[in-house]
Design a protein around this motif. Structure first.
Motif, PDB file in Angstrom:
ATOM      1  N   ASP A 135       0.818  -1.202   0.000  1.00 17.90           N
ATOM      2  CA  ASP A 135       0.000   0.000   0.000  1.00 17.90           C
ATOM      3  C   ASP A 135       0.859   1.261   0.000  1.00 17.90           C
ATOM      4  OD1 ASP A 135      -2.866   1.129   0.559  1.00 17.90           O
ATOM      5  OD2 ASP A 135      -1.428   2.265   1.757  1.00 17.90           O
ATOM      6  N   GLU A 408     -21.439   1.216  -3.728  1.00 21.73           N
ATOM      7  CA  GLU A 408     -20.292   0.760  -2.947  1.00 21.73           C
ATOM      8  C   GLU A 408     -19.027   1.265  -3.630  1.00 21.73           C
ATOM      9  OE1 GLU A 408     -17.297  -2.436  -2.087  1.00 21.73           O
ATOM     10  OE2 GLU A 408     -18.437  -2.344  -3.947  1.00 21.73           O
ATOM     11  N   ASP A 410     -16.046   0.262  -4.366  1.00 20.14           N
ATOM     12  CA  ASP A 410     -15.344  -0.494  -5.396  1.00 20.14           C
ATOM     13  C   ASP A 410     -16.099  -0.454  -6.720  1.00 20.14           C
ATOM     14  OD1 ASP A 410     -12.908  -1.483  -4.299  1.00 20.14           O
ATOM     15  OD2 ASP A 410     -14.114  -2.735  -2.966  1.00 20.14           O
ATOM     16  N   SER A 411     -17.442  -0.476  -6.628  1.00 18.28           N
ATOM     17  CA  SER A 411     -18.232  -0.400  -7.852  1.00 18.28           C
ATOM     18  C   SER A 411     -18.052   0.963  -8.490  1.00 18.28           C
ATOM     19  CB  SER A 411     -19.714  -0.613  -7.540  1.00 18.28           C
ATOM     20  OG  SER A 411     -19.891  -1.773  -6.784  1.00 18.28           O
ATOM     21  N   ASP A 413     -15.393   2.905  -8.151  1.00 24.78           N
ATOM     22  CA  ASP A 413     -14.042   2.926  -8.733  1.00 24.78           C
ATOM     23  C   ASP A 413     -14.041   2.285 -10.112  1.00 24.78           C
ATOM     24  OD1 ASP A 413     -13.221   4.066  -6.431  1.00 24.78           O
ATOM     25  OD2 ASP A 413     -11.926   2.422  -5.762  1.00 24.78           O
ATOM     26  N   TRP A 417     -12.570   4.665 -12.629  1.00 27.88           N
ATOM     27  CA  TRP A 417     -11.145   4.371 -12.820  1.00 27.88           C
ATOM     28  C   TRP A 417     -10.979   2.867 -13.046  1.00 27.88           C
ATOM     29  CZ3 TRP A 417      -7.010   5.910  -8.561  1.00 27.88           C
ATOM     30  CH2 TRP A 417      -5.752   5.996  -9.158  1.00 27.88           C
ATOM     31  N   ASP A 419      -9.905  -0.642 -13.480  1.00 28.65           N
ATOM     32  CA  ASP A 419      -8.611  -1.301 -13.254  1.00 28.65           C
ATOM     33  C   ASP A 419      -7.512  -0.327 -12.828  1.00 28.65           C
ATOM     34  OD1 ASP A 419      -9.541  -3.784 -13.673  1.00 28.65           O
ATOM     35  OD2 ASP A 419      -8.856  -3.956 -15.748  1.00 28.65           O
ATOM     36  N   TYR A 420      -7.901   0.822 -12.332  1.00 28.50           N
ATOM     37  CA  TYR A 420      -6.936   1.838 -11.924  1.00 28.50           C
ATOM     38  C   TYR A 420      -5.951   2.137 -13.049  1.00 28.50           C
ATOM     39  CZ  TYR A 420      -9.156   0.558  -7.642  1.00 28.50           C
ATOM     40  OH  TYR A 420     -10.104   0.290  -6.703  1.00 28.50           O
ATOM     41  N   ASP A 421      -6.483   2.176 -14.246  1.00 22.76           N
ATOM     42  CA  ASP A 421      -5.659   2.415 -15.420  1.00 22.76           C
ATOM     43  C   ASP A 421      -6.428   3.408 -16.284  1.00 22.76           C
ATOM     44  OD1 ASP A 421      -4.173   2.398 -17.672  1.00 22.76           O
ATOM     45  OD2 ASP A 421      -4.482   0.279 -18.167  1.00 22.76           O
ATOM     46  N   TRP A 435      -8.908  12.499  -3.085  1.00 25.58           N
ATOM     47  CA  TRP A 435      -7.488  12.135  -3.201  1.00 25.58           C
ATOM     48  C   TRP A 435      -6.878  12.213  -1.824  1.00 25.58           C
ATOM     49  CZ3 TRP A 435      -6.224   9.446  -7.092  1.00 25.58           C
ATOM     50  CH2 TRP A 435      -6.705   9.703  -8.382  1.00 25.58           C
ATOM     51  N   SER A 436      -6.024  11.218  -1.521  1.00 26.48           N
ATOM     52  CA  SER A 436      -5.439  11.181  -0.176  1.00 26.48           C
ATOM     53  C   SER A 436      -4.342  12.229  -0.033  1.00 26.48           C
ATOM     54  CB  SER A 436      -4.896   9.781   0.092  1.00 26.48           C
ATOM     55  OG  SER A 436      -3.926   9.455  -0.869  1.00 26.48           O
ATOM     56  N   VAL A 439      -1.033  12.969  -2.303  1.00 28.36           N
ATOM     57  CA  VAL A 439      -1.195  13.565  -3.618  1.00 28.36           C
ATOM     58  C   VAL A 439      -1.006  15.078  -3.536  1.00 28.36           C
ATOM     59  CG1 VAL A 439      -2.815  13.927  -5.514  1.00 28.36           C
ATOM     60  CG2 VAL A 439      -2.703  11.712  -4.381  1.00 28.36           C
ATOM     61  N   PRO A 458      -1.053   9.185 -14.848  1.00 28.69           N
ATOM     62  CA  PRO A 458      -1.791   7.947 -14.488  1.00 28.69           C
ATOM     63  C   PRO A 458      -2.922   8.192 -13.494  1.00 28.69           C
ATOM     64  CG  PRO A 458       0.352   7.978 -13.414  1.00 28.69           C
ATOM     65  CD  PRO A 458       0.335   9.161 -14.343  1.00 28.69           C
ATOM     66  N   LEU A 459      -2.997   9.389 -12.906  1.00 27.79           N
ATOM     67  CA  LEU A 459      -4.097   9.652 -11.965  1.00 27.79           C
ATOM     68  C   LEU A 459      -5.157  10.566 -12.597  1.00 27.79           C
ATOM     69  CD1 LEU A 459      -2.096  10.331  -8.662  1.00 27.79           C
ATOM     70  CD2 LEU A 459      -2.850   8.157  -9.636  1.00 27.79           C
TER      71      LEU A 459
ATOM     72  N   PRO B  48     -16.997  -6.225  -7.685  1.00 30.44           N
ATOM     73  CA  PRO B  48     -16.288  -5.174  -8.408  1.00 30.44           C
ATOM     74  C   PRO B  48     -14.945  -4.886  -7.730  1.00 30.44           C
ATOM     75  CG  PRO B  48     -18.068  -4.255  -7.111  1.00 30.44           C
ATOM     76  CD  PRO B  48     -18.186  -5.737  -7.005  1.00 30.44           C
ATOM     77  N   GLY B  56      -1.428  -2.802  -4.001  1.00 27.66           N
ATOM     78  CA  GLY B  56      -1.097  -1.593  -3.253  1.00 27.66           C
ATOM     79  C   GLY B  56      -2.186  -0.565  -3.419  1.00 27.66           C
ATOM     80  N   SER B  57      -1.837   0.674  -3.087  1.00 29.85           N
ATOM     81  CA  SER B  57      -2.825   1.734  -3.181  1.00 29.85           C
ATOM     82  C   SER B  57      -3.125   2.011  -4.647  1.00 29.85           C
ATOM     83  CB  SER B  57      -2.283   2.993  -2.520  1.00 29.85           C
ATOM     84  OG  SER B  57      -1.146   3.425  -3.230  1.00 29.85           O
ATOM     85  N   ALA B  62      -1.658   2.806 -10.338  1.00 30.43           N
ATOM     86  CA  ALA B  62      -1.833   3.585 -11.543  1.00 30.43           C
ATOM     87  C   ALA B  62      -0.519   3.725 -12.306  1.00 30.43           C
ATOM     88  CB  ALA B  62      -2.386   4.958 -11.183  1.00 30.43           C
ATOM     89  N   ARG B  69       1.329  -5.075 -14.868  1.00 29.24           N
ATOM     90  CA  ARG B  69       0.017  -5.548 -14.404  1.00 29.24           C
ATOM     91  C   ARG B  69      -0.135  -7.041 -14.670  1.00 29.24           C
ATOM     92  NH1 ARG B  69      -4.124  -1.557 -13.891  1.00 29.24           N
ATOM     93  NH2 ARG B  69      -3.194   0.504 -13.943  1.00 29.24           N
ATOM     94  N   ARG B 299     -10.527  -7.759  -0.756  1.00 29.95           N
ATOM     95  CA  ARG B 299     -10.539  -8.562  -1.984  1.00 29.95           C
ATOM     96  C   ARG B 299      -9.440  -9.631  -1.930  1.00 29.95           C
ATOM     97  NH1 ARG B 299     -14.499  -6.149  -2.075  1.00 29.95           N
ATOM     98  NH2 ARG B 299     -15.395  -4.886  -3.733  1.00 29.95           N
TER      99      ARG B 299
END
Lengths: 541, 339, 571
Positions: A135, A408, A410-411, A413, A417, A419-421, A435-436, A439, A458-459, B48, B56-57, B62, B69, B299
Motif C-alpha cells: 500500500d 459501494e 469499489d463499484s 471505482d 477508474w 482497473d486503476y488504469d 485524493w489522499s 497527492v 496515471p491519476l 467489483p 497496493g494503493s 496507476a 500488471r 478482496r
C-alpha cells in the motif's frame, strides 16, 4: 438464521449519536484541569482493520497502517512542522537538489542488536526499487545511483528534485540488510522481518488481541514516552468511540464525526487533537464526455456550487474550503487563497450564453440534449452523500438536473477508474471523489492528476486534456528549486481554476479524540495526523 | 404439522441397506458441496474491484505498465484462464492447502485456524444459550397457550426476532458497556491475556446479542411445534389412557415436539457462523466473521475462499449431522430398521 | 350392571348435543352406540370418561359398578386420576396414528402397566390381543393398521379395567381387518361400549345396539332381534342403506340429512326424513317404549314395516363404445431408499354409460390407476387412450385439452371445496379455466347442478352451509360442468354418512345413463361396488386379481381374495 448484514454505515451514525448522548455523565473520574500526562506506561490505540505483519510492504492502509510501520522502521529524514529534518541521517546535504549526501547518526542499532550501517541504506534503496509493492510503496526510480562511503550515503538523482527529501527520504523505511537480503516475496514477509531501528519494537501480533509494541530500550534518537502501545482492531466506528468513553482504548484513529465533536470536547477526560488533513474531496466531471469536454460548461457548473455551504452543512464547519486551483492553502506548494468562484448569476449567464435554454420542465437543453446528469457517490461516506444531495439542489438552481447514484466504493471505482488504469477510459457523468494526503504534497503527483498523456498522468481520472496545462506541468516538474516549484505551482493553479477539470469542494479537517487521563502527548503533524513519532518520542535531533 | 404422522410405507419391494442409504446421502452432500465450492470460487470474482488492488494503493497501481500488471496477475495466480484457476482452486481445497493470504501473506489455513476457535466459542455459547432459553420459553409458551393462558406471546417473540443485530449490539454497548460499565465493549481477551474470567466477560455482550436476536425464532418454532404435538392424536390418546399431565408433557410431547427444533438448531449452528459476521465486527471479536469481513473488504481471494469454504463446510456438515442424528431421535426415520 | 347411564345431557354453549340419554351396559356385555356423524354418540362416550372440551356442560349420572371397586358416579366426577386407564379402558379413535411414534411397543405397554399398576406382563397383553411377543421391540410405524389397533387395545387392557370404551375402533382399517378387530374386542370378556357409525359391521360382534339420532336414542335393540320384528324407521333405513354384497338385495338411501346441533326440530327429530311420518311426529317428541324385544322411540310403530326408502337404480341399457382404454399399465414409485411397484400390468376398459367399480384395499394401486386415468401421473409403462386419443404421450396444451374431457370427484368433500368460494363459482371454475365464453357458463352450471341432484337455490351458498352429501354433489356437478366423457370418482362416498351414500350412487348412475358418461368408481367397499356398478375390477398389490360383472363377482368370485373381501363386507 438469516444473514444480517443490515445497513451498516447509515445506522452507525444514528447509534453513534445515541452513544454520545446517552453517556454524558459516564466515564472515569475527571482529571485535574491542566494536569496533562506526558508519559504513560501503556496506551491502547484502536484501528479499524488488520494491518498485516507491520513491515513496510504488508501494511494494508496508508493511514494508520503506514504510521504504525514508521514507529518500527525509521526513515532517513522526518517532516517536523513544515521542515524536513534528518532522522537516521544527521543532515541532508545537497548543492543542486540532485546529489544528496547523507551522513548517518552514530550508535543506531536494529531491534535485534545489530548495528545500522550505510550499506543497509544502499540495500534499502535497491530493495525498494525492486519491490515497489504494498500500500505504501515508495517510488525510488529517480535515484540513479546510491553509494556508501564510510558512514555517509550518497544518492544521485536523474534530475534535480527539491521535493526529494520530503517525498523519499522522509518516507522510505530503512531495512536491515542482514534480515531482508534473502526476501523474495515481500507480500509474505512475516513479523520476524518487522525489525527496524524505530522507537518501537513489535512484541506481539495475534489475531485475538491485535498488536503489542514496546518501547525500544536502546533507542538512540530520543526518549520514548510511552512504554507499551497496544493496538486493538475495532472495525466499527461506534464501538471505537464507545470504548474510548469507557477507557478501554486511549485514542481512536477514526476522525471524530463533526456532529459529535462538540460533545466530545466537553468531556473532561477526553482530549481532541485537531489539524489540517490534506485529503481533498472533489466533484469530478468526465472531461471526455460532452458537454463536460467544454471548459465553459465545467466553469459554469463550478460557479453554481457553493462550497462554503457544503463545508457548513455537510461537515458542520469542520473543513477547509476547496481551492479552485486544487492545492490546499496550507500546503507548502500553495500559492495562497484565491477565494471561491461561487456565483449563481454568473453561472446562469454563462449557461445562457452557451445557448442552453431551459426546457418545459425547467431543465436546460444544451445542443438538443437536456442537461440531466448522473452523479455517482460512495454509499459508505456520509459527508459525500450529504454533499451530493446539496450539489443536486445547487445545480437545479441553474437548471441542471442531477440524478444521484449511490454505490459501494469499489463499484464506483470500476466506473470512474477501471482497473486503476486511466488508459482504459471511464464511464460516468459526474462523481464524488477524494485524493489522499500524499497527492497534495508532491508536485509530481499533482502533475499525474492532470497530464493528458496517460503514461505521465496515471491519476488523470477525469480524462482532462489541455496543451497549456501540459506545458505548465512540464514547467513545474522541471524546476530545480523549491521556490521555483512554488512559483510554477501558482501558474498551474491559475490554469486549473481556469480549466476547471473538476470542482475541488473541500478538505476535511482532522480531529482525533484521546483519553487525556492516560496520555496527552498527542501532537498534530500535517499529513500524518496524530499517530507519528513526535507524539510518542522526545527526539534529540 | 406432520411431526407425528407416520407415513405408511406402501408395499416395499426393494429396499436398500443402511450402508447404501448412507452412501447415497454422502453423494448428495458431495454434489451440494461441489455446487457451493463453485459459487465460492465465482462469487468473489464477481465482486467489483479486482485483485490488482491487493498490490497496493490505487495511486501506486496507476503507475504500473500493462506488462507489470500482467506480471502481478500471474504472480497472484489470476493470469490464468478462469477454468485453470478453478482447477487450481479445487486442488487447493482437496489438499487443504488453501494458499497464502494475498494481503499479508499469512497462511490461510493458519489464519482460519486462529479465528475458528473464537467463532466456535462465541457461536457455541450463543447456541447453547439460545437453545436453552428459546426452547424453555417455547415449551412453556406452548403449554400455556394450549391452556388458554397468555404469558410469552407471539407478538413479543416477533418483536424480539425482528431486532436488527447491529442495532441491539450498539444498544448493549451503550448501556452495559459505556453507561454502567458492566462488560467490556470489544475484543475477546482482557489486557492480562487469556484468563477464564476475561474470556467470559468479553463474551457477555456478543453472546447476549446473538442470543436475544436468535431466541424469538427458536421460541416461535418450539411453541408452534408444541402446540401441534399437544393436539396430535398420540398425545390426545395418551391423555385418554390416563397418563397424567406432567408425564404426558415429559414423555409424549417434548421429544416429538423438539424433533423439528433439533433440525432447526443444527442448521442454525452452520448459519450462525456466518451470522456472527455482524456481531464479530461490531464487538471486534477475532473470529471467522471478522476475518471474512476483512477478506471481503481487502478482496483477498484466497482468504475469502478459505473462510467461505469453512462456512460452507459448516453448513453442509451440520445438515449432514442433522440428517444422521435425526433417526436417533425419531425411530421412524431409521431406514433399514424394519424387522 | 357395569354401567348405568341415567339422564345424561351434554350441551355445548347451550346447544344440545346429547339429550337425556339412559343406557345400560351389563356385565360382560358388548353394547354399541351407533349413529351418523353429529348424532352425539362421541359426546356421550366422552362425557363418560371426562374428555369433553371445556365448553361442554354435562348433567345426569353415569354409575360405574364393579365387584372390585366401590360404585362411582362418572357424571359428577371432577378428578379423573385413577379412573381412565384403570377403571375404564379407552380405545381412542384413530388407531393408525394414535400410538406414540417414538416409543417401542414394549415401552408403551410397560408405561401403562406401571402407571395403572397392572399385574400382567407386556407379553401377556400382546397375547390377549393376538400379537406375538416378537412385536415388543417394534415401533408403531413398523406395524400394520390392524396390529396398531391391537396394540391400542392391549394398552387399554393394561390397567385391568371394568369397562372398555372403544371409539370407532375400526376407522381407517381395511374391511378384512375391521372384522378381526371387532371380534377381538368382543372376545375379551369385558363390559364394552363401542361407539361406531357402522351398524351392520358391528352386528356379528355386539350384543345390543343403541341407535342414536340427533342427540336422542331412536332405538335400543338386541342384535338378535334386529332382522325381525318392528323397528324404528331410522334403524330400518340404516340397514337398507348399507350396501349388501348380494346383488339381488336392493340398496336404498335415506333422503335429506341429519339436523345440525342446536337446530333440532320439534317433535321427532327424524320426522323430516321419515317416509311414514304423521302429523303428531312433527309436534310431539316420542319416548322410548318397549316394542317386542326392543325399546323404540316412535309414534308410528304400528305402520313401521311399511317404511320404504328410494332404491339405487341399476343400469338399464348396455354400455356403448369404449371411452377409456388402459393397457399394460405399470407404475413404480421411487424414493431414496426403496422402489415400490404400485401397478404391474393392469388393463382397464370403460365404455359409454358404464360404471366400473375399481375395488381394492389401501396399497392396492387403485388410486394410482385413477390418477393415471386422469392424466395426473405418467405411467412407467403402458398406454392410456381416451376415446381415440392417446393420453400417454400427451404433454402441455394437448394434455390439458384431454384432461378437460375427464371429470374428477375427490374423496373428501370437506377439504376439496374452497370454503371461500360460492357454489356457483366452484362449479363454474372449470369453465373459466377452459376459457368457455362467459355467456355460455350459466346454462352449463345449472345443467350440471341439476344432474347432480341439487336445487338452484344453493348456487349462492358457501360450502360451509351444505351437508356432506350436498357438498359431494357440488363436487359431482363441478366434474360434470365441462361435459366430460369420463368421470373418475375416487372413494367419493367413503366420507359420507351411510344414509346418504346411496344418494351419491344414484346420482352417478343417473348421470351415466343420461349423459352417456363412463364412470370409474374407486372404492374399498365391495358391497357398494356390487350395488352401484356394472362391472368390477379387483386390484391387489398392483395387479388385477378378479374382474367381471357385478353379479359374477358377487355370486361366484374367481379369486380367493375377492371372496375374502365379500366376506368382510356387509352381509
Amino acid at each position: 438464521m438469516q444473514f444480517q448484514g443490515r445497513k451498516f454505515a447509515t445506522s452507525s451514525v444514528a447509534v453513534l449519536a445515541l452513544i454520545l448522548s446517552a453517556c454524558g455523565g459516564g466515564g472515569a473520574a475527571p482529571t485535574q484541569p491542566g494536569a496533562g500526562k506526558d508519559t504513560a506506561e501503556s496506551v491502547t490505540i484502536a484501528i479499524a482493520s488488520d494491518e498485516g505483519t507491520l513491515t513496510p510492504f504488508t501494511n494494508q492502509t496508508g493511514y494508520p497502517g503506514n504510521n504504525l510501520v514508521k514507529l518500527i522502521f525509521d526513515t532517513l529524514a522526518v517532516v517536523e512542522g513544515d521542515e524536513v529534518v534528518g532522522l537516521l541521517a544527521e543532515e541532508i546535504e545537497t548543492e543542486d537538489n540532485q546529489t544528496y549526501s547523507l551522513p548517518l547518526r552514530e550508535g543506531v542499532t536494529w531491534h535485534d542488536g545489530e548495528e545500522l550501517t550505510a550499506d543497509d541504506i544502499v540495500f534499502s534503496v535497491e530493495f525498494h526499487r525492486d519491490n515497489a509493492e504494498g500500500d505504501s510503496a515508495v517510488d525510488v526510480s529517480m535515484i540513479e545511483d546510491v553509494s556508501a562511503n564510510g558512514s555517509t550515503v550518497t544518492m544521485v538523482l536523474d534530475q534535480p528534485d527539491p521535493e526529494f527529501p520530503r517525498m523519499v527520504l522522509a518516507d522510505m523505511a530503512i531495512l536491515p540488510e542482514h534480515l531482508w537480503a534473502g526476501v523474495k516475496k515481500v507480500g509474505e514477509a512475516g513479523t520476524d522481518l518487522a525489525i527496524g531501528t524505530g522507537p518501537y519494537v513489535l512484541d506481539n501480533y495475534d489475531n485475538a488481541s491485535g498488536y503489542t509494541l514496546t518501547a525500544n530500550p536502546d533507542y538512540a534518537l530520543g526518549e520514548v514516552k510511552v512504554d507499551t502501545i497496544e493496538v486493538a482492531i475495532i472495525p466499527e466506528e461506534s464501538t471505537q468511540f464507545a470504548a474510548l468513553r469507557t477507557g478501554e482504548i486511549d485514542i481512536s484513529t477514526r476522525i471524530v464525526p463533526p456532529q459529535q465533536l462538540e460533545q466530545l470536547q466537553s468531556e473532561s477526560n477526553i482530549g481532541i487533537v485537531e489539524g489540517t488533513e490534506y485529503a481533498a474531496t472533489l466533484l469530478l466531471f468526465n472531461n471526455g464526455r460532452p458537454p463536460f469536454d467544454d471548459p465553459a460548461v465545467r466553469r459554469a457548473l463550478t460557479q453554481a456550487i457553493d462550497t462554503e455551504d457544503l463545508v457548513d452543512t455537510a461537515l458542520l464547519g469542520s473543513g477547509t474550503l476547496g481551492s479552485p486551483g486544487f492545492i490546499h492553502p496550507a500546503s507548502p506548494m500553495a500559492a495562497g487563497d484565491s477565494g471561491s468562484p461561487y456565483d449563481v448569476d454568473a453561472a446562469n449567464a454563462a449557461l445562457d450564453e452557451l445557448g442552453a435554454k431551459p426546457g418545459s420542465d425547467g431543465v436546460r437543453v444544451l445542443d438538443g440534449e437536456p442537461m440531466s446528469y448522473e452523479l455517482l457517490v460512495q454509499s459508505t461516506s456520509t459527508d459525500r452523500l450529504r454533499s451530493a444531495e446539496l450539489i443536486r439542489e445547487m445545480l437545479s438552481e441553474v437548471g441542471v438536473e442531477v440524478k444521484i447514484s449511490s454505490m459501494e466504493s469499489d463499484s464506483l471505482d470500476a466506473k470512474v477508474w477501471p482497473d486503476y488504469d486511466v488508459a482504459q477510459g471511464r464511464n460516468y457523468d459526474m462523481s464524488m471523489w477524494g485524493w489522499s494526503a500524499p497527492v497534495m504534497l508532491s508536485s509530481g503527483l499533482i502533475a499525474q492528476l492532470l497530464y493528458s498523456d496517460p503514461v505521465k498522468g496515471p491519476l488523470n481520472v477525469v480524462g482532462f486534456s489541455d496543451p497549456d496545462t501540459d506545458a505548465a506541468l512540464d514547467a513545474l516538474t522541471s524546476e530545480e528549486t523549491l521556490d521555483g516549484r512554488i512559483a510554477a505551482a501558482a501558474d498551474l493553479e491559475g490554469q486549473v481554476a481556469e480549466q476547471a477539470p473538476w470542482v475541488t469542494l473541500y478538505y476535511r479537517d482532522g480531529a482525533y479524540a484521546f483519553r487525556s487521563d492516560t496520555y496527552s502527548g498527542w501532537t498534530w503533524q500535517d499529513g500524518k495526523s496524530a499517530l507519528h513519532g513526535f507524539s510518542l518520542v522526545d527526539y534529540d535531533l | 404439522m406432520s411431526a407425528i404422522q407416520a407415513s405408511v410405507p406402501a408395499t416395499p419391494v426393494a429396499r436398500r441397506g443402511r450402508l447404501t442409504f448412507l452412501g447415497g446421502r454422502v453423494l448428495e452432500y458431495l454434489a451440494v458441496l461441489i455446487v457451493a465450492l463453485t459459487l465460492n470460487f465465482l462469487l468473489p470474482r464477481a465482486l467489483p474491484g479486482g485483485p490488482l488492488k491487493l498490490f497496493g494503493s490505487p495511486e501506486a497501481l496507476a503507475r504500473l505498465t500493462a506488462e507489470e500488471r500482467a506480471q502481478i496477475a500471474t504472480e497472484y495466480g489470476f493470469g490464468d484462464p478462469i477454468h485453470l484457476q478453478f482447477l487450481d482452486y479445487l486442488h487447493s481445497v482437496v489438499t487443504l492447502d488453501l494458499g497464502t493470504s494475498l494481503s499479508d501473506g499469512r497462511d490461510v489455513t493458519a489464519a482460519i485456524g486462529d479465528a475458528l476457535p473464537w467463532t466456535l466459542l462465541l457461536v457455541g455459547t450463543s447456541i447453547v444459550a439460545t437453545t436453552l432459553i428459546g426452547i424453555t420459553l417455547g415449551v412453556i409458551g406452548g403449554i400455556r397457550r394450549r391452556e388458554g393462558k397468555g404469558a410469552f406471546t407471539l407478538t413479543g417473540a416477533i418483536v424480539v426476532d425482528s431486532i436488527p443485530q447491529f442495532w441491539l449490539a450498539m444498544l448493549l454497548i451503550v448501556w452495559f458497556g459505556v453507561k454502567w460499565q458492566i462488560a467490556p465493549t470489544f475484543g475477546a481477551t482482557g489486557p492480562d491475556g487469556t484468563t477464564v474470567a476475561g474470556l467470559a466477560q468479553h463474551l457477555v455482550l456478543p453472546v447476549a446479542t446473538l442470543t436475544i436476536t436468535g431466541i424469538g425464532y427458536i421460541f416461535m418454532y418450539t411453541r408452534s411445534s408444541m402446540l401441534s404435538v399437544l393436539t396430535s392424536e398420540p398425545v390426545q390418546h395418551a391423555h385418554a389412557r390416563g397418563i397424567p399431565r406432567g408425564r404426558l408433557v415429559r414423555r409424549h410431547v417434548l421429544r416429538p415436539a423438539l424433533l423439528p427444533v433439533h433440525t432447526l438448531i443444527m442448521l442454525d449452528i452452520g448459519f450462525l457462523a456466518a451470522g456472527a459476521i455482524v456481531v464479530e465486527t461490531v464487538f471486534a471479536y477475532p473470529g471467522l466473521g471478522r476475518l471474512t469481513f476483512g477478506a471481503i473488504a481487502a478482496r483477498d481471494y484466497p482468504l475469502m475462499q478459505g473462510t467461505f469454504l469453512v462456512l460452507t463446510l459448516m453448513v453442509v456438515l451440520m445438515n449432514l449431522l442433522a440428517d444422521l442424528t435425526y433417526p436417533l431421535l425419531d425411530p421412524r426415520a431409521r431406514t433399514g430398521g424394519d424387522r | 350392571m357395569t354401567l348405568s347411564v341415567q339422564d345424561i345431557t351434554v350441551k355445548y354453549g347451550g346447544r344440545l348435543a346429547v339429550d337425556h340419554i339412559d343406557l345400560e351396559v351389563a356385565d360382560g356385555e358388548v353394547a354399541a352406540i351407533v349413529g351418523e356423524s353429529g348424532c352425539g354418540k362421541t359426546s356421550l362416550a366422552h362425557a363418560l370418561v371426562g374428555l369433553l372440551p371445556p365448553n361442554a356442560e354435562v348433567s345426569g349420572r353415569g354409575v360405574l359398578r364393579s365387584d372390585r371397586h366401590p360404585a362411582l358416579d362418572l357424571g359428577a366426577l371432577k378428578d379423573w386420576r385413577g379412573i381412565r386407564g384403570r377403571r375404564i379402558g379407552i380405545v381412542p379413535q384413530g388407531a393408525m396414528s394414535g400410538l406414540s411414534p417414538i416409543h417401542r411397543v414394549e415401552t408403551q405397554l410397560r408405561e401403562m402397566l406401571t402407571l395403572h399398576e397392572g399385574s400382567s406382563e407386556p407379553t401377556d397383553l400382546l397375547e390377549r390381543v393376538g400379537l406375538s411377543a416378537g412385536e415388543l421391540p417394534s415401533y408403531p410405524y413398523q406395524l400394520s393398521g390392524g396390529q396398531r389397533q391391537r396394540v391400542a387395545i392391549a394398552l387399554s387392557l393394561a390397567g385391568d379395567p371394568d369397562l372398555l370404551i372403544a371409539d370407532e375402533p375400526t376407522t381407517g382399517l381395511d374391511a378384512v381387518v375391521q372384522g378381526k378387530v371387532l371380534k377381538l374386542i368382543s372376545s375379551l370378556g369385558i363390559s364394552t361400549l363401542i361407539v361406531s357409525h357402522d351398524m351392520t359391521g358391528l352386528l356379528p360382534y355386539a350384543d345390543r345396539i343403541a341407535v342414536m339420532y340427533a342427540g336422542r336414542l331412536a332405538e335400543v335393540v338386541p342384535v338378535t332381534a334386529l332382522h325381525h320384528g318392528r323397528h324404528h324407521p331410522y334403524t330400518a333405513g340404516l340397514l337398507a342403506a348399507t350396501p349388501s354384497t348380494d346383488r339381488s338385495a336392493t340398496w336404498a338411501s335415506i333422503p335429506g340429512g341429519a339436523p345440525a346441533i342446536g337446530e333440532l326440530p320439534t317433535g321427532c327429530c327424524f320426522a323430516p326424513r321419515c317416509p311414514i311420518a304423521a302429523e303428531e311426529c312433527h309436534t310431539e317428541q316420542p319416548l322410548l317404549r318397549v316394542v317386542g324385544e326392543s325399546e323404540v322411540a316412535c309414534h308410528r310403530m304400528d305402520v313401521a314395516n311399511t317404511a320404504t326408502y328410494p332404491a339405487v337404480p341399476r343400469a338399464t341399457s348396455a354400455c356403448g363404445s369404449p371411452v377409456l382404454t388402459m393397457t399394460g399399465i405399470r407404475h413404480t414409485y421411487r424414493s431414496r431408499s426403496r422402489t415400490t411397484i404400485a401397478l404391474d400390468g393392469v388393463d382397464l376398459e370403460v365404455g359409454r354409460g358404464e360404471i366400473i367399480g375399481l375395488v381394492g384395499e389401501s396399497g392396492s394401486g387403485k388410486s394410482t390407476l385413477a390418477r393415471i386415468a386422469l392424466g395426473l401421473i405418467r405411467p412407467t409403462a403402458g398406454r392410456v387412450r381416451l376415446g381415440d386419443d392417446e393420453v400417454t404421450g400427451a404433454r402441455g396444451q394437448r394434455l390439458r385439452a384431454l384432461q378437460r374431457r375427464v371429470g374428477f370427484v375427490h374423496q373428501d368433500p370437506y377439504d376439496s371445496l374452497h370454503p371461500g368460494m360460492k357454489v356457483w363459482s366452484l362449479i363454474a371454475e372449470p369453465l373459466v379455466i377452459a376459457r368457455v365464453p362467459r355467456g355460455e357458463r350459466a346454462a352449463k352450471v345449472r345443467a350440471a347442478l341439476a344432474s347432480a341432484g341439487l336445487p338452484d337455490s344453493l348456487l349462492d351458498g358457501f360450502p360451509g352451509q351444505l351437508s356432506g352429501g350436498q357438498r359431494q354433489r357440488v363436487a359431482i356437478a363441478r366434474s360434470l360442468v365441462n361435459d366430460p366423457e369420463l368421470v373418475v370418482a375416487d372413494e367419493a362416498s367413503s366420507m359420507l354418512d351411510v344414509s346418504t351414500r346411496g344418494g351419491i350412487a344414484t346420482t352417478l348412475r343417473s348421470v351415466a345413463t343420461e349423459r352417456g358418461l363412463a364412470v370409474v368408481f374407486v372404492t374399498h367397499d365391495m358391497g357398494e361396488a356390487i350395488q352401484s356398478c356394472d362391472r368390477i375390477v379387483v386390484l391387489r398389490h398392483g395387479k388385477v386379481v378378479d374382474a367381471g360383472t357385478c353379479s359374477q363377482i358377487s355370486s361366484s368370485p374367481d379369486h380367493e381374495y375377492t371372496a375374502q373381501l365379500l366376506a368382510a363386507s356387509h352381509h
